[in-house]
Design a protein around this motif. Structure first.
Motif, mmCIF file in Angstrom:
data_model
loop_
_atom_site.group_PDB
_atom_site.id
_atom_site.type_symbol
_atom_site.label_atom_id
_atom_site.label_comp_id
_atom_site.label_asym_id
_atom_site.label_seq_id
_atom_site.Cartn_x
_atom_site.Cartn_y
_atom_site.Cartn_z
ATOM 1 N N THR A 5 1.249 -1.347 -0.199
ATOM 2 C CA THR A 5 -0.354 -0.168 0.019
ATOM 3 C C THR A 5 0.862 1.824 -0.240
ATOM 4 O OG1 THR A 5 -1.731 -1.129 0.810
ATOM 5 C CG2 THR A 5 -1.545 1.240 1.533
ATOM 6 N N LEU A 6 0.813 2.244 -0.746
ATOM 7 C CA LEU A 6 1.102 3.026 -0.679
ATOM 8 C C LEU A 6 0.981 4.380 0.146
ATOM 9 C CD1 LEU A 6 2.913 5.191 -2.795
ATOM 10 C CD2 LEU A 6 0.714 6.126 -3.785
ATOM 11 N N THR A 7 2.571 5.031 0.829
ATOM 12 C CA THR A 7 1.924 5.587 2.018
ATOM 13 C C THR A 7 1.730 7.324 1.578
ATOM 14 O OG1 THR A 7 2.961 4.665 3.130
ATOM 15 C CG2 THR A 7 3.417 7.083 3.473
ATOM 16 N N VAL A 8 0.364 8.009 1.956
ATOM 17 C CA VAL A 8 0.580 9.041 1.016
ATOM 18 C C VAL A 8 -0.074 9.952 2.376
ATOM 19 C CG1 VAL A 8 -0.700 8.222 -0.949
ATOM 20 C CG2 VAL A 8 -1.976 8.618 0.624
ATOM 21 N N SER A 55 -6.180 12.809 -1.234
ATOM 22 C CA SER A 55 -4.377 12.036 -1.390
ATOM 23 C C SER A 55 -4.221 12.313 -2.798
ATOM 24 C CB SER A 55 -4.082 11.024 -0.845
ATOM 25 O OG SER A 55 -4.556 10.162 -1.905
ATOM 26 N N PHE A 57 -0.670 11.972 -5.555
ATOM 27 C CA PHE A 57 0.528 10.905 -5.568
ATOM 28 C C PHE A 57 0.528 11.504 -6.893
ATOM 29 C CE2 PHE A 57 -3.416 8.328 -5.923
ATOM 30 C CZ PHE A 57 -2.568 7.497 -7.158
ATOM 31 N N HIS A 59 2.100 9.032 -10.163
ATOM 32 C CA HIS A 59 1.714 7.586 -11.286
ATOM 33 C C HIS A 59 3.904 7.634 -11.542
ATOM 34 C CE1 HIS A 59 0.482 3.789 -11.984
ATOM 35 N NE2 HIS A 59 -0.514 4.545 -13.443
ATOM 36 N N GLN A 64 0.923 0.796 -8.042
ATOM 37 C CA GLN A 64 1.010 0.597 -7.688
ATOM 38 C C GLN A 64 -0.624 0.693 -6.224
ATOM 39 O OE1 GLN A 64 1.440 5.207 -9.309
ATOM 40 N NE2 GLN A 64 2.698 5.752 -7.712
ATOM 41 N N GLU A 65 -0.478 0.318 -5.498
ATOM 42 C CA GLU A 65 -1.633 0.006 -4.301
ATOM 43 C C GLU A 65 -2.127 1.038 -3.511
ATOM 44 O OE1 GLU A 65 -2.222 -3.644 -3.305
ATOM 45 O OE2 GLU A 65 -3.802 -3.138 -1.326
ATOM 46 N N ILE A 66 -3.242 1.789 -4.095
ATOM 47 C CA ILE A 66 -3.255 2.916 -3.182
ATOM 48 C C ILE A 66 -4.325 1.918 -1.865
ATOM 49 C CG2 ILE A 66 -2.194 5.201 -4.198
ATOM 50 C CD1 ILE A 66 -5.504 5.356 -5.584
ATOM 51 N N HIS A 68 -7.195 3.792 1.561
ATOM 52 C CA HIS A 68 -7.509 4.034 2.900
ATOM 53 C C HIS A 68 -9.203 3.343 3.743
ATOM 54 C CE1 HIS A 68 -6.961 7.067 5.347
ATOM 55 N NE2 HIS A 68 -8.644 7.644 5.770
#
Length: 361
Positions: A5-8, A55, A57, A59, A64-66, A68
Motif C-alpha cells: 500500500t502506497l503511503t500518502v 490524497s 500521488f 503515478h 501502485q496500490e493505494i 484507505h
C-alpha cells in the motif's frame, strides 16, 4: 507481485449535513477511491464513514496500490486504446453478466469456479473471461467490482489470458447521467462529494477513461458476446463487428459529441441496439431464420448475451443463443458459463459444474 500500500498524505474533510439533505442520503457510507488526473499527479478521493479523504500521488511506477479505510485500488499503466475484438485460440472461456453491484455473490462464484483465488487474484491462466456488461446500478458495491475487474484485467494479461469487460446499458446510462437505478448509497456519495455521480466517471478519471475504452462486443472462436444482442437487421445492413463497435463507441456519451446521434449510431443506442435488444426472449422476437442469418453473417455458432434475466444460464434456438444473465442482481444466486472446447457447463456458487443443454427451451 503488487507493491505494498502506497503511503500518502491524507486530508480529511468533515462534512456537516444540513436540513436540506434528504433522509435517503443520511446513511453512513464508505466508498472509493475515485481517481482524477491532475496536472502532474493523480488525485484520489475516498469516503470513509461519511468523511471525505483526499490524497495526491505521482503515478511513476508500473503498479501502485493505494488504500484507505480498507478500500484499495491497484493502479497500472493502462492502455486506453480500443481493444482487439476478435480472438481465436485453444484456451478455456468463461462468461458472466449483470453483476449490478453484487460484490459478495460475484466473487463467491468466481472463487468457486477457479477464475480467481482466495486472495481475489487471477487464477484462470491463459483463459478468456467475458463480462457482458452491467456492473453498475442496483447493488451497493459497484466501485469495489470495478477496481477488482481493473486489477484482474492486468493480471490476466500477465498470465497470457484476457478479461473482456463489455459495455452494458447501465454503464452507458451512468456515463450519460441517467442515474435512475443507483443504489441509495451512491446518492449519498454524490451528496457528500457535491458532484453528479456520473462526473466521478468522467474522461478525466482513471475509471472513466477505462470504461470509455471498453467494446460493446467481442468474438471469441465460434461465439460472439454482447450485452443485449443483435437485431437481425444488423445482418441485413451488412455491418462488420468493427463497424458496429466503432460506431457505437463514437456515439457513446452524448455530452462529448460534436452533434446529436444520427443514422446507424443512433440505431445502435436505441431499443434494437446491442445493449438494449431483448428479441431473443420474446414470443414475437427473432425467428429461427433470422438467428441463422446473424450466425452466418458473423461466422459464429453461438450468440452469448446477458440483459434479460433468467433463473440460471439457459439456451434458446437449439443452443444457438446462450443467455447468461442468471439474476446475480438479486444477490441470492447466479452462475458462470464455462466453455472448454465443445464442453459447455454452468458453474454454480458452490463450484458445481452442470452440463448446459444446448437445446430449445
Amino acid at each position: 507481485m503488487f507493491l505494498k500500500t502506497l503511503t500518502v498524505t491524507v486530508a480529511v474533510v468533515n462534512l456537516l449535513f444540513t436540513s436540506s439533505v434528504n433522509a435517503e442520503t443520511q446513511s453512513t457510507v464508505s466508498d472509493g477511491p475515485y481517481i482524477h488526473y491532475g496536472k502532474d499527479t493523480l488525485e484520489a478521493t475516498w469516503i470513509c464513514n461519511n468523511l471525505v479523504v483526499k490524497s495526491s500521488f505521482k503515478h511513476d511506477q508500473a503498479t501502485q496500490e493505494i488504500a484507505h479505510c480498507d478500500l484499495a485500488a491497484v493502479i497500472n499503466k493502462t492502455n486506453f486504446d480500443l481493444p482487439i475484438i476478435e480472438y481465436k485460440g485453444d484456451f478455456k472461456i468463461a462468461a458472466m453478466s449483470d453483476f449490478h453491484g453484487q460484490y459478495a455473490l460475484t466473487t463467491k462464484i468466481l472463487k468457486a469456479n477457479n477464475i480467481i483465488d482466495e486472495s481475489l487474484n487471477w487464477a484462470f491462466g491463459n483463459g478468456h473471461f467475458v463480462i457482458t456488461g452491467d456492473v453498475f446500478d442496483r447493488g451497493d458495491k459497484v466501485t469495489e467490482l470495478l477496481w477488482l475487474l481493473y486489477k484482474l484485467e492486468q493480471q490476466a494479461e500477465q498470465a497470457g489470458g484476457k478479461l473482456h469487460l463489455l459495455l452494458g446499458n447501465h454503464e452507458v446510462m451512468v456515463l450519460n447521467g441517467d442515474l435512475r437505478y443507483l443504489h441509495p448509497k451512491y446518492h449519498t456519495v454524490s451528496e457528500l462529494l457535491d458532484v453528479d455521480f456520473n462526473e466521478l466517471f468522467s474522461n478525466e478519471t482513471i475509471l472513466g477513461r477505462w470504461l470509455r475504452s471498453k467494446p460493446v462486443l467481442v468474438k471469441i472462436n465460434n461465439m460472439i458476446f454482447a450485452h443485449g444482442g443483435f437485431h437481425p437487421t444488423i445482418a441485413t445492413k451488412d455491418k462488420s463487428l468493427n463497424e458496429i463497435n466503432e460506431t457505437f463507441k463514437d456515439n457513446l456519451v452524448k455530452t462529448e459529441l460534436a452533434s446529436e446521434r444520427a443514422g446507424f449510431g443512433k440505431f445502435l443506442h436505441k431499443t434494437n441496439g446491442p445493449i438494449w435488444y431483448r428479441g431473443y426472449f420474446k414470443d414475437d422476437g427473432a425467428t429461427d431464420d433470422e438467428i441463422n442469418l446473424l450466425l452466418t453473417h458473423f461466422d459464429v455458432s453461438h450468440l452469448v448475451v446477458g440483459h434479460t434475466s433468467q433463473q440460471q444460464i439457459e439456451t434458446r434456438y437449439q443452443g444457438k443463443v446462450i443467455a447468461i444473465d442468471s439474476s446475480i442482481k438479486n444477490g441470492q444466486y447466479g452462475e458462470i458459463l464455462l466453455v472448454n472446447k465443445n464442453s459447455f457447463m454452468r458453474g454454480t456458487p458452490e463450484g458445481k459444474k452442470v452440463p448446459l443443454a444446448l437445446s430449445a427451451l
